[in-house]
Design an enzyme around this catalytic site. Structure first.
Site, mmCIF file in Angstrom:
data_model
loop_
_atom_site.group_PDB
_atom_site.id
_atom_site.type_symbol
_atom_site.label_atom_id
_atom_site.label_comp_id
_atom_site.label_asym_id
_atom_site.label_seq_id
_atom_site.Cartn_x
_atom_site.Cartn_y
_atom_site.Cartn_z
ATOM 1 N N PRO A 186 0.841 -1.211 0.000
ATOM 2 C CA PRO A 186 0.000 0.000 0.000
ATOM 3 C C PRO A 186 0.874 1.259 0.000
ATOM 4 O O PRO A 186 1.890 1.293 0.683
ATOM 5 C CB PRO A 186 -0.778 -0.112 1.318
ATOM 6 C CG PRO A 186 -0.713 -1.551 1.689
ATOM 7 C CD PRO A 186 0.573 -2.073 1.142
ATOM 8 N N GLU A 187 0.470 2.243 -0.791
ATOM 9 C CA GLU A 187 1.219 3.492 -0.866
ATOM 10 C C GLU A 187 0.344 4.619 -0.289
ATOM 11 O O GLU A 187 -0.668 4.344 0.343
ATOM 12 C CB GLU A 187 1.615 3.767 -2.319
ATOM 13 C CG GLU A 187 2.471 2.636 -2.910
ATOM 14 C CD GLU A 187 2.869 2.870 -4.361
ATOM 15 O OE1 GLU A 187 2.957 4.033 -4.783
ATOM 16 O OE2 GLU A 187 3.086 1.869 -5.068
#
Ligand SMILES: [Zn+2]
Length: 273
Positions: free
Chosen positions: A2-3
């Protein structure tokens, strides 16, 4: 992993159920999730502390408690959500941390690969001392970004992944931003003109803002706190599209390896020189 948009979406989804709640107890079946703090110490320290606010810094989820920060990193497969005490949800299969709240609900951390963590810390700097600028905040300016690029000969893609330069950008959104700015990922950072740096600055903001709007990309493990999928993957121009035609010129998108990461680009729209 996840960013920024995915972590931001998790934070937004947890604000309503979590802020104002008090932590009564914690549980873990995988002590390494707590990164060195014995669970009894964790529970004693967290007990009675209310969640005052929750925000994102880089890819960290930061809950401000009365006297501590509760910091969560999702790493590859982490999911963070609130559920009723007796509710069983799909992600519980990999749950390794629970915090009992004062309203019959629990904050749960599910993490199939066990790379993520939940930590109590007095501040974020002790956990992450050298975080760069937040790309969606006012401190991220075209001029400041251009100066940073001028100081590095590293490939621009690698520099975008460096959390001490711009915080929160990872493999997916680096590829998307470089495509939007029409910059080849292997170009040395200090070879970008001022106009190119400005274009990349705008592109970073645009791809992140759009992905937040679409509530993150559920291409693998990432889910929103309510268990549903984000839709950002539907907007990708290059990431995961190797061999498919470029949306601008029709040239097949190429995928190369850079620092053990897949890197996607259009060899026609993003020229090396
Ligand atoms: Zn193209």
């Amino acid at each position: 992993m996840p960013e920024l948009p995915e972590v931001e979406t998790v934070v937004r989804g947890l604000r309503e159920p979590l802020v104002g709640r008090t932590i009564l107890d914690v549980w873990t079946d995988w002590p390494n999730t707590l990164r060195g703090m014995p669970v009894a110490d964790f529970a004693a320290r967290a007990h009675g502390q209310a969640v005052r606010s929750i925000h994102r810094r880089a890819k960290y989820i930061v809950c401000t408690l009365d006297h501590d920060l509760l910091v969560v990193h999702l790493k590859m497969t982490g999911r963070l959500y609130v559920a009723e005490n007796d509710a069983v949800v799909e992600a519980d299969r990999w749950v390794h941390f629970r915090a009992q709240l004062d309203n019959g609900q629990q904050l749960r951390f599910s993490d199939a690969r066990k790379f993520g963590f939940v930590k109590l810390a007095p501040n974020l700097e002790t956990l992450a001392p050298r975080l760069g600028v937040e790309p969606l905040e006012d401190g991220f300016t075209p001029a400041g970004f251009s100066l940073q690029l001028a100081r590095h000969r590293t490939a621009i893609k690698a520099l975008l992944l460096d959390q001490s330069i711009v915080a929160g950008v990872g493999n997916i959104y680096a590829d998307e931003a470089l495509y939007l700015a029409r910059i080849h990922p292997l170009r040395p950072a200090n070879s970008l003109s001022e106009d190119e740096a400005a274009a990349l600055h705008a592109a970073i903001r645009a791809v992140l803002a759009e992905a937040i709007e679409r509530e993150g990309a559920s291409i693998s493990w990432y889910r929103k706190p309510d268990g549903s999928r984000g839709e950002a993957q539907r907007g990708f121009a290059v990431y995961g599209r190797e061999g498919e035609p470029c949306l601008t010129c029709g040239t097949p998108i190429e995928k190369i390896r850079m620092a053990q990461r897949g890197t996607h680009f259009c060899p026609n729209c993003q020229r090396k020189s």
